[in-house]
Design a protein around this motif. Structure first.
Motif, PDB file in Angstrom:
ATOM      1  N   PRO A  28     -12.505 -20.509   6.113  1.00 35.20           N
ATOM      2  CA  PRO A  28     -12.054 -21.889   6.340  1.00 35.20           C
ATOM      3  C   PRO A  28     -13.152 -22.928   6.108  1.00 35.20           C
ATOM      4  N   ILE A  29     -12.694 -24.083   5.622  1.00 34.25           N
ATOM      5  CA  ILE A  29     -13.548 -25.264   5.478  1.00 34.25           C
ATOM      6  C   ILE A  29     -12.769 -26.459   6.008  1.00 34.25           C
ATOM      7  N   LYS A  30     -13.482 -27.523   6.303  1.00 31.55           N
ATOM      8  CA  LYS A  30     -12.832 -28.753   6.766  1.00 31.55           C
ATOM      9  C   LYS A  30     -13.192 -29.868   5.791  1.00 31.55           C
ATOM     10  N   LEU A  31     -12.170 -30.531   5.257  1.00 33.58           N
ATOM     11  CA  LEU A  31     -12.374 -31.692   4.396  1.00 33.58           C
ATOM     12  C   LEU A  31     -12.291 -32.927   5.267  1.00 33.58           C
ATOM     13  N   GLN A  32     -13.319 -33.787   5.172  1.00 37.97           N
ATOM     14  CA  GLN A  32     -13.303 -34.967   6.026  1.00 37.97           C
ATOM     15  C   GLN A  32     -14.104 -36.089   5.401  1.00 37.97           C
ATOM     16  N   GLY A  33     -13.457 -37.161   5.085  1.00 38.57           N
ATOM     17  CA  GLY A  33     -14.132 -38.362   4.612  1.00 38.57           C
ATOM     18  C   GLY A  33     -14.460 -38.353   3.133  1.00 38.57           C
ATOM     19  N   PHE A  34     -14.740 -39.537   2.640  1.00 35.87           N
ATOM     20  CA  PHE A  34     -15.118 -39.735   1.253  1.00 35.87           C
ATOM     21  C   PHE A  34     -16.543 -40.250   1.204  1.00 35.87           C
ATOM     22  N   ASN A  35     -17.198 -39.988   0.084  1.00 34.62           N
ATOM     23  CA  ASN A  35     -18.552 -40.455  -0.104  1.00 34.62           C
ATOM     24  C   ASN A  35     -18.760 -40.694  -1.592  1.00 34.62           C
ATOM     25  N   HIS A  36     -19.949 -41.123  -1.970  1.00 38.97           N
ATOM     26  CA  HIS A  36     -20.229 -41.373  -3.391  1.00 38.97           C
ATOM     27  C   HIS A  36     -21.730 -41.307  -3.635  1.00 38.97           C
ATOM     28  N   PHE A  37     -22.072 -41.155  -4.912  1.00 37.18           N
ATOM     29  CA  PHE A  37     -23.443 -41.392  -5.336  1.00 37.18           C
ATOM     30  C   PHE A  37     -23.393 -42.064  -6.689  1.00 37.18           C
ATOM     31  N   ARG A  38     -24.468 -42.745  -7.022  1.00 40.55           N
ATOM     32  CA  ARG A  38     -24.492 -43.674  -8.152  1.00 40.55           C
ATOM     33  C   ARG A  38     -23.267 -44.592  -8.024  1.00 40.55           C
ATOM     34  N   ASP A  39     -22.828 -45.147  -9.119  1.00 37.51           N
ATOM     35  CA  ASP A  39     -21.638 -46.001  -9.062  1.00 37.51           C
ATOM     36  C   ASP A  39     -20.448 -45.356  -9.760  1.00 37.51           C
ATOM     37  N   ASN A  40     -20.575 -44.042 -10.048  1.00 38.81           N
ATOM     38  CA  ASN A  40     -19.502 -43.411 -10.813  1.00 38.81           C
ATOM     39  C   ASN A  40     -19.042 -42.050 -10.284  1.00 38.81           C
ATOM     40  N   VAL A  41     -19.492 -41.633  -9.117  1.00 40.60           N
ATOM     41  CA  VAL A  41     -19.074 -40.327  -8.586  1.00 40.60           C
ATOM     42  C   VAL A  41     -18.535 -40.508  -7.165  1.00 40.60           C
ATOM     43  N   ILE A  42     -17.286 -40.082  -6.961  1.00 38.46           N
ATOM     44  CA  ILE A  42     -16.646 -40.111  -5.645  1.00 38.46           C
ATOM     45  C   ILE A  42     -16.361 -38.666  -5.254  1.00 38.46           C
ATOM     46  N   PHE A  43     -16.632 -38.326  -3.993  1.00 38.42           N
ATOM     47  CA  PHE A  43     -16.364 -36.968  -3.543  1.00 38.42           C
ATOM     48  C   PHE A  43     -15.913 -36.952  -2.095  1.00 38.42           C
ATOM     49  N   MET A  44     -15.287 -35.831  -1.702  1.00 36.92           N
ATOM     50  CA  MET A  44     -14.904 -35.602  -0.310  1.00 36.92           C
ATOM     51  C   MET A  44     -15.963 -34.715   0.321  1.00 36.92           C
ATOM     52  N   ASP A  45     -16.323 -35.050   1.549  1.00 37.19           N
ATOM     53  CA  ASP A  45     -17.265 -34.202   2.288  1.00 37.19           C
ATOM     54  C   ASP A  45     -16.553 -32.933   2.742  1.00 37.19           C
ATOM     55  N   ILE A  46     -17.240 -31.817   2.626  1.00 38.35           N
ATOM     56  CA  ILE A  46     -16.718 -30.531   3.080  1.00 38.35           C
ATOM     57  C   ILE A  46     -17.638 -30.008   4.169  1.00 38.35           C
ATOM     58  N   PHE A  47     -17.030 -29.611   5.270  1.00 38.48           N
ATOM     59  CA  PHE A  47     -17.770 -29.016   6.372  1.00 38.48           C
ATOM     60  C   PHE A  47     -17.366 -27.547   6.445  1.00 38.48           C
ATOM     61  N   PRO A  48     -18.232 -26.663   5.955  1.00 40.48           N
ATOM     62  CA  PRO A  48     -17.886 -25.244   5.908  1.00 40.48           C
ATOM     63  C   PRO A  48     -18.039 -24.566   7.265  1.00 40.48           C
ATOM     64  N   SER A  49     -17.212 -23.572   7.508  1.00 45.94           N
ATOM     65  CA  SER A  49     -17.377 -22.726   8.690  1.00 45.94           C
ATOM     66  C   SER A  49     -18.573 -21.804   8.440  1.00 45.94           C
ATOM     67  N   GLN A  50     -19.027 -21.124   9.480  1.00 46.22           N
ATOM     68  CA  GLN A  50     -20.116 -20.144   9.301  1.00 46.22           C
ATOM     69  C   GLN A  50     -19.686 -19.057   8.318  1.00 46.22           C
ATOM     70  N   ASP A  51     -18.408 -18.667   8.374  1.00 49.85           N
ATOM     71  CA  ASP A  51     -17.899 -17.663   7.437  1.00 49.85           C
ATOM     72  C   ASP A  51     -17.965 -18.170   6.001  1.00 49.85           C
ATOM     73  N   ALA A  52     -17.653 -19.451   5.790  1.00 49.38           N
ATOM     74  CA  ALA A  52     -17.712 -20.025   4.448  1.00 49.38           C
ATOM     75  C   ALA A  52     -19.151 -20.080   3.932  1.00 49.38           C
ATOM     76  N   ILE A  53     -20.079 -20.386   4.805  1.00 50.10           N
ATOM     77  CA  ILE A  53     -21.498 -20.412   4.423  1.00 50.10           C
ATOM     78  C   ILE A  53     -21.956 -19.002   4.029  1.00 50.10           C
ATOM     79  N   SER A  54     -21.576 -18.020   4.817  1.00 53.13           N
ATOM     80  CA  SER A  54     -21.932 -16.627   4.495  1.00 53.13           C
ATOM     81  C   SER A  54     -21.291 -16.180   3.191  1.00 53.13           C
ATOM     82  N   LEU A  55     -20.044 -16.570   2.988  1.00 51.90           N
ATOM     83  CA  LEU A  55     -19.345 -16.238   1.744  1.00 51.90           C
ATOM     84  C   LEU A  55     -20.062 -16.835   0.544  1.00 51.90           C
ATOM     85  N   HIS A  56     -20.454 -18.091   0.666  1.00 51.12           N
ATOM     86  CA  HIS A  56     -21.175 -18.759  -0.418  1.00 51.12           C
ATOM     87  C   HIS A  56     -22.507 -18.066  -0.711  1.00 51.12           C
ATOM     88  N   LYS A  57     -23.240 -17.700   0.326  1.00 56.18           N
ATOM     89  CA  LYS A  57     -24.522 -17.007   0.123  1.00 56.18           C
ATOM     90  C   LYS A  57     -24.320 -15.673  -0.588  1.00 56.18           C
TER      91      LYS A  57
END
Length: 87
Positions: A28-57
């Motif tokens: 599981p992950i949690k999607l929460q909020g929008f953010n950006h960098f430069r003036d041309n990239v918009i993204f959603m913040d993702i808050f990963p669970s510990q399981d998601a972090i381990s999976l990614h590693k």
């Protein structure tokens, strides 16, 4: 928690992904909020669970065995989880 698929950016062979998903399950992950960098990239913040972090590693370690992949400094085990919406 939302149920999203983990998406890898880059030229990945399906063999290593197919083997990886045979022995790992989604996390599981949690999607929460929008953010950006430069003036041309918009993204959603993702808050990963510990399981998601381990999976990614685990996936990162599997992909590091592929010599043809090049890794940038912001990629790898310590990435910032996000979902790009527009760039």
């Amino acid at each position: 928690m939302t149920k999203n698929k983990y998406i890898v950016d880059g030229p990945i062979t399906t063999d290593i992904i197919s083997e990886f998903i045979k022995i790992h399950t989604k996390a599981p992950i949690k999607l929460q909020g929008f953010n950006h960098f430069r003036d041309n990239v918009i993204f959603m913040d993702i808050f990963p669970s510990q399981d998601a972090i381990s999976l990614h590693k685990s996936l990162y370690k599997s992909l590091k065995t592929l010599d043809f992949l090049e890794w940038k400094t912001h990629e790898g085990e310590k990435i910032t989880f996000h979902s790009t919406i527009a760039s």
